[in-house]
Design a protein around this motif. Structure first.
Motif, PDB file in Angstrom:
ATOM      1  N   SER A  82      66.263  19.605   2.280  1.00  0.00           N
ATOM      2  CA  SER A  82      67.149  20.229   1.312  1.00  0.00           C
ATOM      3  C   SER A  82      68.044  19.189   0.638  1.00  0.00           C
ATOM      4  O   SER A  82      68.282  19.249  -0.574  1.00  0.00           O
ATOM      5  CB  SER A  82      68.007  21.294   1.989  1.00  0.00           C
ATOM      6  N   ALA A  83      68.531  18.238   1.409  1.00  0.00           N
ATOM      7  CA  ALA A  83      69.378  17.186   0.837  1.00  0.00           C
ATOM      8  C   ALA A  83      68.599  16.354  -0.168  1.00  0.00           C
ATOM      9  O   ALA A  83      69.081  16.067  -1.271  1.00  0.00           O
ATOM     10  CB  ALA A  83      69.930  16.304   1.952  1.00  0.00           C
ATOM     11  N   ILE A  84      67.372  15.976   0.186  1.00  0.00           N
ATOM     12  CA  ILE A  84      66.551  15.154  -0.706  1.00  0.00           C
ATOM     13  C   ILE A  84      66.239  15.911  -1.994  1.00  0.00           C
ATOM     14  O   ILE A  84      66.353  15.366  -3.098  1.00  0.00           O
ATOM     15  CB  ILE A  84      65.252  14.738   0.020  1.00  0.00           C
ATOM     16  N   TYR A  85      65.844  17.172  -1.850  1.00  0.00           N
ATOM     17  CA  TYR A  85      65.521  17.981  -3.026  1.00  0.00           C
ATOM     18  C   TYR A  85      66.738  18.092  -3.950  1.00  0.00           C
ATOM     19  O   TYR A  85      66.633  17.926  -5.168  1.00  0.00           O
ATOM     20  CB  TYR A  85      65.057  19.365  -2.598  1.00  0.00           C
ATOM     21  N   THR A  86      67.897  18.360  -3.365  1.00  0.00           N
ATOM     22  CA  THR A  86      69.111  18.538  -4.161  1.00  0.00           C
ATOM     23  C   THR A  86      69.508  17.247  -4.865  1.00  0.00           C
ATOM     24  O   THR A  86      69.904  17.263  -6.040  1.00  0.00           O
ATOM     25  CB  THR A  86      70.261  19.028  -3.262  1.00  0.00           C
TER      26      THR A  86
ATOM     27  N   GLY B  56      72.453  20.823   4.289  1.00  0.00           N
ATOM     28  CA  GLY B  56      71.869  19.640   3.661  1.00  0.00           C
ATOM     29  C   GLY B  56      72.175  19.592   2.182  1.00  0.00           C
ATOM     30  O   GLY B  56      72.478  18.529   1.622  1.00  0.00           O
ATOM     31  N   ARG B  57      72.104  20.756   1.535  1.00  0.00           N
ATOM     32  CA  ARG B  57      72.436  20.844   0.109  1.00  0.00           C
ATOM     33  C   ARG B  57      73.908  20.497  -0.118  1.00  0.00           C
ATOM     34  O   ARG B  57      74.249  19.775  -1.065  1.00  0.00           O
ATOM     35  CB  ARG B  57      72.138  22.258  -0.380  1.00  0.00           C
ATOM     36  N   ALA B  58      74.784  20.996   0.750  1.00  0.00           N
ATOM     37  CA  ALA B  58      76.213  20.719   0.613  1.00  0.00           C
ATOM     38  C   ALA B  58      76.507  19.228   0.775  1.00  0.00           C
ATOM     39  O   ALA B  58      77.314  18.653   0.039  1.00  0.00           O
ATOM     40  CB  ALA B  58      77.000  21.534   1.634  1.00  0.00           C
ATOM     41  N   ALA B  59      75.831  18.578   1.740  1.00  0.00           N
ATOM     42  CA  ALA B  59      76.038  17.146   1.938  1.00  0.00           C
ATOM     43  C   ALA B  59      75.574  16.356   0.712  1.00  0.00           C
ATOM     44  O   ALA B  59      76.243  15.412   0.282  1.00  0.00           O
ATOM     45  CB  ALA B  59      75.282  16.683   3.183  1.00  0.00           C
ATOM     46  N   ALA B  60      74.442  16.756   0.139  1.00  0.00           N
ATOM     47  CA  ALA B  60      73.945  16.072  -1.062  1.00  0.00           C
ATOM     48  C   ALA B  60      74.915  16.213  -2.224  1.00  0.00           C
ATOM     49  O   ALA B  60      75.150  15.254  -2.976  1.00  0.00           O
ATOM     50  CB  ALA B  60      72.577  16.634  -1.439  1.00  0.00           C
TER      51      ALA B  60
END
Length: 538
Positions: free
Chosen positions: A157-161, A444-448
């Motif tokens: 999710s982080a990578i995608y975001t 993960g999205r929030a961290a990105a």
């Protein structure tokens, strides 16, 4: 019989041949009055499923199926989010998409919905079948670098975001498994029933995504992290450093301290290798003991019984299935479902020894009873993967939980972030570590977004689901205490909504057969409860 869409010549049609130009025809698909606010009207045009959504005097058209698993987007799935505006929600796994741009606003999907051209003419809705090209986000931070540690849902999710929001710097993903991030929940829901060769969980991000977005994948075991230098070292001596490091290493199954725990035939389920071992070693003629009383245990029991194996669950609780979160009423119907399908329960004893010399032969209980079996599966919980962390982080214990404490932006310290099963954060003054798949993606999205310098978005209420013997149940809530449960619908028929109350407040919902309602609750829990739950349940 529905009337077929009528073609209407659109304004952009050129004289070029069909193989040179996209289809610019607009098709008459519905009356404007038939597209109602709050509802998603599904239409089929040239074998393409398209969802129509009305917002005031406007009608928008987006893809009619969720790109994650193909769930149809129709019915009461249009919501207004305080954060994202008008959205459509997937009824199956609660991915949230913008109505106007089709973009993913909240997981679990890793692809946006296509957006189609719409014209309103004399009370009719005209829709094209060639998607409108989506503009890419403006590139930013092209000189920066990010290390993502771990290969699960939070990492994906982080990578995608990062890439979806325009991050142009280098990204390196380091994980122990050879596969790219995959759909881990499918492992306990029966993916191994087809045999070891069929254990191929769906990928969250495929090889083409990594190649197109120039993301480096590294397989290796992380042995140390220097937070000051933002550098990790692998077991084979390789080291990597970056401007930003996201720790998303997830958890690993807990093994109890028991005599015989290292015997052949004692298993846990965490990754693809474990699922393949279960598929290969456990046959329909064997007897399996499951230790644990949570949802993974019950999902495994369901899958193994469908394979034909004999299954006995050993758990200390008299009512199985997370009574502390789900309550006695729902726990009883789940236990009955399993008993009706041949699962045996031992709920008044605990295992003190696993018997055998080299291979498992059985287990011994604290009352002296011995039960023969060929395999023992342990599913008593996970612990964060954090043995590579320095002493100043990752050793925290909050409310009995161990992990890495993060702030509201998923930040551990400058340049270091954590998300997923390893992260402990505060919600309304209480420390939480939520071990669920969608929640890991949200974190993960929030961290990105923090890495990108984007504004923080409120954390949605956690949601997860389970499927056992063909029955799907959904939970939404923070897992806090409750003092009573109010149930509307047919509990025994698995068509109900249960509201978990603490005083006058609804703190959680559990449902079966109410996927659209839970989709709306996932977008705005408090608004859903105020408008829909109190008038039907409370």
């Amino acid at each position: 019989m529905e009337e077929a869409p009528r073609p209407v010549l659109g304004p952009d049609v050129s004289a070029a041949t069909p193989d040179q130009q996209p289809d610019r025809t607009l098709y008459d698909v519905a009356a404007v009055e038939d597209v109602k606010e709050g509802e998603v009207l599904s239409v089929l045009i040239k074998e393409q499923s398209i969802a129509l959504v009305r917002v005031g005097g406007e009608v928008h058209a987006v893809g009619g199926r969720c790109p994650h698993k193909g769930a149809p987007l129709r019915g009461r799935l249009h919501c207004h989010s305080k954060v994202h505006g008008d959205v459509v929600v997937c009824p199956w796994h609660k991915a949230v998409f913008g109505v106007r741009d089709g973009k993913v606003k909240e997981p679990v999907a890793f692809s946006s919905l296509p957006v189609y051209p719409v014209r309103l003419v004399e009370g009719r809705v005209l829709v094209g079948v060639s998607p409108i090209g989506a503009g890419e986000a403006k590139k930013c931070m092209e000189e920066s670098s990010v290390l993502v540690l771990g290969g699960g849902a939070a990492a994906a999710s982080a990578i995608y975001t990062l890439r979806e929001e325009g991050f142009g710097g280098s990204i390196v993903l380091i994980g122990e498994e050879s596969l790219p991030p995959y759909d881990r929940p499918s492992l306990s829901k029966g993916i191994f029933l087809g045999g070891p060769d069929k254990v191929q969980p769906p990928l969250l991000l495929n090889e083409a995504f990594f190649a197109h977005h120039e993301i480096t994948r590294v397989q290796g075991k992380i042995v140390s992290l220097d937070c000051k230098k933002r550098r990790v070292e692998l077991a084979d001596g390789r080291d990597y450093s970056a401007d930003h490091v996201l720790i998303a290493t997830g958890g690993q199954p807990v093994k109890p301290v028991l005599p015989g725990i290292e015997l052949d035939g004692v298993m846990t389920l965490h990754g693809v290798r474990d699922a393949r071992q279960i598929a290969e070693c456990i046959t329909g003629e064997q007897a399996v003991i499951l230790i644990g009383g949570g949802l993974t245990t019950l999902e495994l029991a369901s899958a193994l019984r469908q394979k034909g194996a004999g299954v006995t669950i050993i758990a200390p609780e008299r009512v199985i299935s997370m009574e502390a979160q789900w309550g006695r009423e729902v726990g009883r119907i789940l236990q009955r479902l399993h008993a009706d399908n041949g699962v045996a329960f031992v709920t008044d004893s605990k295992v003190v020894r696993i018997c055998g010399t080299e291979q498992v032969e059985g287990i011994e209980l604290d009352d002296g009873m011995k039960l023969p079996c060929t395999h023992v599966l342990v599913a008593i919980g996970n612990e964060p993967c954090r043995d590579f962390l320095p002493d100043n982080i990752g050793k925290d214990s909050k409310n009995g939980m161990t992990g890495i404490v993060v702030d509201k932006d998923m930040r551990v310290m400058p340049g270091i972030y954590a998300a997923g099963d390893v992260a402990i954060f505060q919600h309304e003054g209480t420390f939480c570590r939520v071990e669920h798949w969608r929640q890991a993606q949200i974190e993960g999205r929030a961290a990105a977004r923090t890495i990108l310098g984007l504004p923080r978005q409120p954390m949605p209420v956690p949601w997860y689901w389970t499927q056992q013997f063909g029955k799907k149940l959904e939970y939404i809530g923070w897992g806090g205490p409750f003092d009573r449960v109010l149930i509307e619908g047919d509990l025994n028929g698995f068509d109900f909504m249960a509201a978990y109350m603490r005083g006058p407040k609804v703190v959680a919902l559990v449902s079966a057969g109410r996927s659209s309602a839970m989709a709306r609750a996932a977008v705005d829990f408090d608004d859903f409860v105020a408008k829909e739950v109190r008038t039907t349940v409370v």
